[in-house]
Motif scaffolding. Structure first.
Motif, PDB file in Angstrom:
ATOM      1  N   PRO A 255      -5.160  -0.646   3.493  1.00  0.00           N
ATOM      2  CA  PRO A 255      -3.666  -1.263   3.246  1.00  0.00           C
ATOM      3  C   PRO A 255      -3.708  -2.679   2.681  1.00  0.00           C
ATOM      4  N   ILE A 256      -2.698  -2.743   2.230  1.00  0.00           N
ATOM      5  CA  ILE A 256      -2.290  -4.261   1.506  1.00  0.00           C
ATOM      6  C   ILE A 256      -1.200  -4.873   2.365  1.00  0.00           C
ATOM      7  N   ALA A 257      -0.122  -4.053   2.280  1.00  0.00           N
ATOM      8  CA  ALA A 257       1.314  -4.909   2.902  1.00  0.00           C
ATOM      9  C   ALA A 257       2.057  -3.478   3.455  1.00  0.00           C
ATOM     10  N   GLU A 258       2.831  -3.865   4.403  1.00  0.00           N
ATOM     11  CA  GLU A 258       3.932  -3.007   4.928  1.00  0.00           C
ATOM     12  C   GLU A 258       5.162  -3.212   4.113  1.00  0.00           C
ATOM     13  N   VAL A 259       6.013  -2.203   3.624  1.00  0.00           N
ATOM     14  CA  VAL A 259       7.031  -2.343   2.654  1.00  0.00           C
ATOM     15  C   VAL A 259       8.380  -1.880   3.459  1.00  0.00           C
ATOM     16  N   SER A 260       9.569  -2.722   3.439  1.00  0.00           N
ATOM     17  CA  SER A 260      10.575  -1.974   3.496  1.00  0.00           C
ATOM     18  C   SER A 260      11.961  -2.646   2.455  1.00  0.00           C
ATOM     19  N   SER A 261      13.032  -1.928   2.362  1.00  0.00           N
ATOM     20  CA  SER A 261      14.067  -2.425   1.536  1.00  0.00           C
ATOM     21  C   SER A 261      14.707  -3.728   1.947  1.00  0.00           C
ATOM     22  N   ARG A 262      15.145  -4.593   1.023  1.00  0.00           N
ATOM     23  CA  ARG A 262      15.885  -5.750   1.493  1.00  0.00           C
ATOM     24  C   ARG A 262      17.213  -5.864   0.917  1.00  0.00           C
TER      25      ARG A 262
ATOM     26  N   ASP B  93      -1.018   1.875  -4.852  1.00  0.00           N
ATOM     27  CA  ASP B  93       0.367   2.395  -5.157  1.00  0.00           C
ATOM     28  C   ASP B  93       1.017   2.452  -3.590  1.00  0.00           C
ATOM     29  N   LEU B  94       2.305   2.732  -3.608  1.00  0.00           N
ATOM     30  CA  LEU B  94       3.313   2.846  -2.265  1.00  0.00           C
ATOM     31  C   LEU B  94       2.521   4.224  -1.795  1.00  0.00           C
ATOM     32  N   VAL B  95       2.801   4.341  -0.395  1.00  0.00           N
ATOM     33  CA  VAL B  95       2.112   5.423   0.432  1.00  0.00           C
ATOM     34  C   VAL B  95       3.279   5.702   1.370  1.00  0.00           C
ATOM     35  N   SER B  96       3.785   6.651   1.617  1.00  0.00           N
ATOM     36  CA  SER B  96       4.757   7.257   2.660  1.00  0.00           C
ATOM     37  C   SER B  96       4.184   8.040   3.633  1.00  0.00           C
TER      38      SER B  96
ATOM     39  N   PRO C 175       0.098  -5.168 -10.552  1.00  0.00           N
ATOM     40  CA  PRO C 175      -0.943  -5.893 -10.936  1.00  0.00           C
ATOM     41  C   PRO C 175      -1.088  -7.258 -10.369  1.00  0.00           C
ATOM     42  N   GLY C 176       0.054  -7.834 -10.277  1.00  0.00           N
ATOM     43  CA  GLY C 176       0.260  -9.054  -9.295  1.00  0.00           C
ATOM     44  C   GLY C 176      -0.349  -9.004  -7.974  1.00  0.00           C
ATOM     45  N   ILE C 177       0.346  -8.179  -7.359  1.00  0.00           N
ATOM     46  CA  ILE C 177       0.072  -7.759  -5.767  1.00  0.00           C
ATOM     47  C   ILE C 177      -1.451  -7.734  -5.751  1.00  0.00           C
ATOM     48  N   THR C 178      -1.883  -6.639  -6.647  1.00  0.00           N
ATOM     49  CA  THR C 178      -3.327  -6.182  -6.400  1.00  0.00           C
ATOM     50  C   THR C 178      -4.287  -7.289  -6.811  1.00  0.00           C
ATOM     51  N   ARG C 179      -4.191  -8.168  -7.740  1.00  0.00           N
ATOM     52  CA  ARG C 179      -4.969  -9.131  -8.084  1.00  0.00           C
ATOM     53  C   ARG C 179      -4.953 -10.229  -6.871  1.00  0.00           C
ATOM     54  N   ARG C 180      -3.746 -10.591  -6.494  1.00  0.00           N
ATOM     55  CA  ARG C 180      -3.810 -11.650  -5.392  1.00  0.00           C
ATOM     56  C   ARG C 180      -4.588 -11.202  -4.196  1.00  0.00           C
ATOM     57  N   HIS C 181      -4.108  -9.976  -3.748  1.00  0.00           N
ATOM     58  CA  HIS C 181      -4.990  -9.230  -2.706  1.00  0.00           C
ATOM     59  C   HIS C 181      -6.482  -9.243  -2.824  1.00  0.00           C
ATOM     60  N   PHE C 182      -6.851  -9.027  -3.877  1.00  0.00           N
ATOM     61  CA  PHE C 182      -8.404  -9.062  -4.053  1.00  0.00           C
ATOM     62  C   PHE C 182      -9.125 -10.433  -4.169  1.00  0.00           C
ATOM     63  N   GLU C 183      -8.093 -11.392  -4.975  1.00  0.00           N
ATOM     64  CA  GLU C 183      -8.701 -12.654  -5.126  1.00  0.00           C
ATOM     65  C   GLU C 183      -8.764 -13.374  -3.767  1.00  0.00           C
ATOM     66  N   ALA C 184      -8.055 -13.040  -2.723  1.00  0.00           N
ATOM     67  CA  ALA C 184      -8.088 -13.767  -1.445  1.00  0.00           C
ATOM     68  C   ALA C 184      -9.372 -13.299  -0.739  1.00  0.00           C
ATOM     69  N   ARG C 185      -9.969 -12.333  -1.144  1.00  0.00           N
ATOM     70  CA  ARG C 185     -11.242 -11.759  -0.592  1.00  0.00           C
ATOM     71  C   ARG C 185     -12.467 -11.918  -1.497  1.00  0.00           C
ATOM     72  N   GLY C 186     -12.198 -12.514  -2.555  1.00  0.00           N
ATOM     73  CA  GLY C 186     -13.200 -12.806  -3.284  1.00  0.00           C
ATOM     74  C   GLY C 186     -13.912 -11.915  -4.357  1.00  0.00           C
ATOM     75  N   VAL C 187     -12.904 -10.886  -4.535  1.00  0.00           N
ATOM     76  CA  VAL C 187     -13.169  -9.725  -5.368  1.00  0.00           C
ATOM     77  C   VAL C 187     -12.547  -9.652  -6.646  1.00  0.00           C
TER      78      VAL C 187
ATOM     79  N   ARG D   9       4.111   1.573   2.668  1.00  0.00           N
ATOM     80  CA  ARG D   9       3.232   0.606   2.547  1.00  0.00           C
ATOM     81  C   ARG D   9       2.394   0.547   1.246  1.00  0.00           C
ATOM     82  N   ILE D  10       2.047  -0.439   0.779  1.00  0.00           N
ATOM     83  CA  ILE D  10       1.131  -0.660  -0.539  1.00  0.00           C
ATOM     84  C   ILE D  10      -0.306  -0.459   0.043  1.00  0.00           C
ATOM     85  N   SER D  11      -1.134   0.479  -0.591  1.00  0.00           N
ATOM     86  CA  SER D  11      -2.562   0.695  -0.082  1.00  0.00           C
ATOM     87  C   SER D  11      -3.421   0.843  -1.255  1.00  0.00           C
ATOM     88  N   VAL D  12      -4.637   0.692  -1.183  1.00  0.00           N
ATOM     89  CA  VAL D  12      -5.684   0.977  -2.135  1.00  0.00           C
ATOM     90  C   VAL D  12      -6.314   2.339  -1.652  1.00  0.00           C
ATOM     91  N   ALA D  13      -6.154   3.286  -2.561  1.00  0.00           N
ATOM     92  CA  ALA D  13      -6.611   4.630  -2.502  1.00  0.00           C
ATOM     93  C   ALA D  13      -7.753   4.968  -3.523  1.00  0.00           C
TER      94      ALA D  13
END
Length: 220
Positions: free
Chosen positions: A182-189, A164-167, A127-139, A99-103
């Motif tokens: 947590p920001i998003a669950e991750v798996s390989s595609r 970062d990724l957390v396992s 940076p892209g994922i991070t900015r989009r995640h926080f922008e959606a929360r007004g941060v 998963r991608i998480s804030v720590a």
């Protein structure tokens, strides 16, 4: 004669999980692929019409998006970060789960409430994922781009938080950090170059072979 199809695979942790799926899809790399001393990056397989290239995980998407490789195996985190329009991701391979998480440091987390954040400074390779995640929360998110050793950023005062990724969470714990959001669950595609999917019929056959391999793994 058509040139061989090229499948881009990532170096590192995901590769060991991907090899059985490749084999189940009928693709077995030449012996040199498993030689840890080899510096080669392109390898033949048991199929004359398929080669493998081994590259950094972030580069898999770039090689496939630009048509240098026709297919690839890549984490959904990379797809989220780059959002290449040229990529089609038809199969969730069911490997590389994390998963991608804030720590942040444990002592900070003990008195911190993410709901009260208005501005954050974060070290990340996303940076892209991070900015989009926080922008959606007004941060407002100020991102410091790093490619590795993320856990050092809070310790050395570069940024108080990381994304970062957390396992298992072991690396965070050993560096005095804890997950706080947590920001998003991750798996390989399995990813495919859209143009190649339309113009090379054998690509469609490979997508079907990977689907069958994933279904077989799930049924086992």
């Amino acid at each position: 004669m058509k040139s061989p199809l090229v499948i881009a695979v990532p170096k590192g942790r995901i590769l060991s999980e991907a090899l059985p799926l490749l084999a189940a899809a009928g693709i077995v790399p030449e012996p040199a692929f498993s030689d840890e001393d080899s510096r080669a990056l392109r390898f033949a397989t048991n199929r004359a019409d398929i080669d493998l290239i081994r590259v950094r995980a972030f580069d898999v998407a770039t090689f496939v998006a630009h048509g240098a490789a026709q297919l690839g195996i890549v984490g959904s985190d990379v797809l989220m970060e780059f959002a290449y329009a040229e990529l089609y991701a038809p199969v969730d391979l069911g490997i590389g789960h994390c998963r991608i998480s804030v720590a942040e440091p444990a002592d900070m987390a003990a008195k911190d409430d993410p709901r009260g954040w208005s501005h954050v400074r974060i070290a990340t390779k996303y940076p892209g994922i991070t900015r989009r995640h926080f922008e959606a929360r007004g941060v407002q998110a100020e991102c410091v781009k790093l490619n590795g050793a993320m856990e050092l950023a809070p310790i050395l005062g570069l940024a108080p938080r990381i994304v970062d990724l957390v396992s298992s969470g072991r690396t965070l714990k050993e560096n005095g950090l804890v997950e706080v959001e947590p920001i998003a669950e991750v798996s390989s595609r399995l990813v495919v170059n859209r143009a190649a999917f339309k113009t090379r019929g054998e690509v469609v056959g490979l997508v079907d072979a990977f689907r069958a391999a994933v279904a077989g793994k799930a049924a086992a």
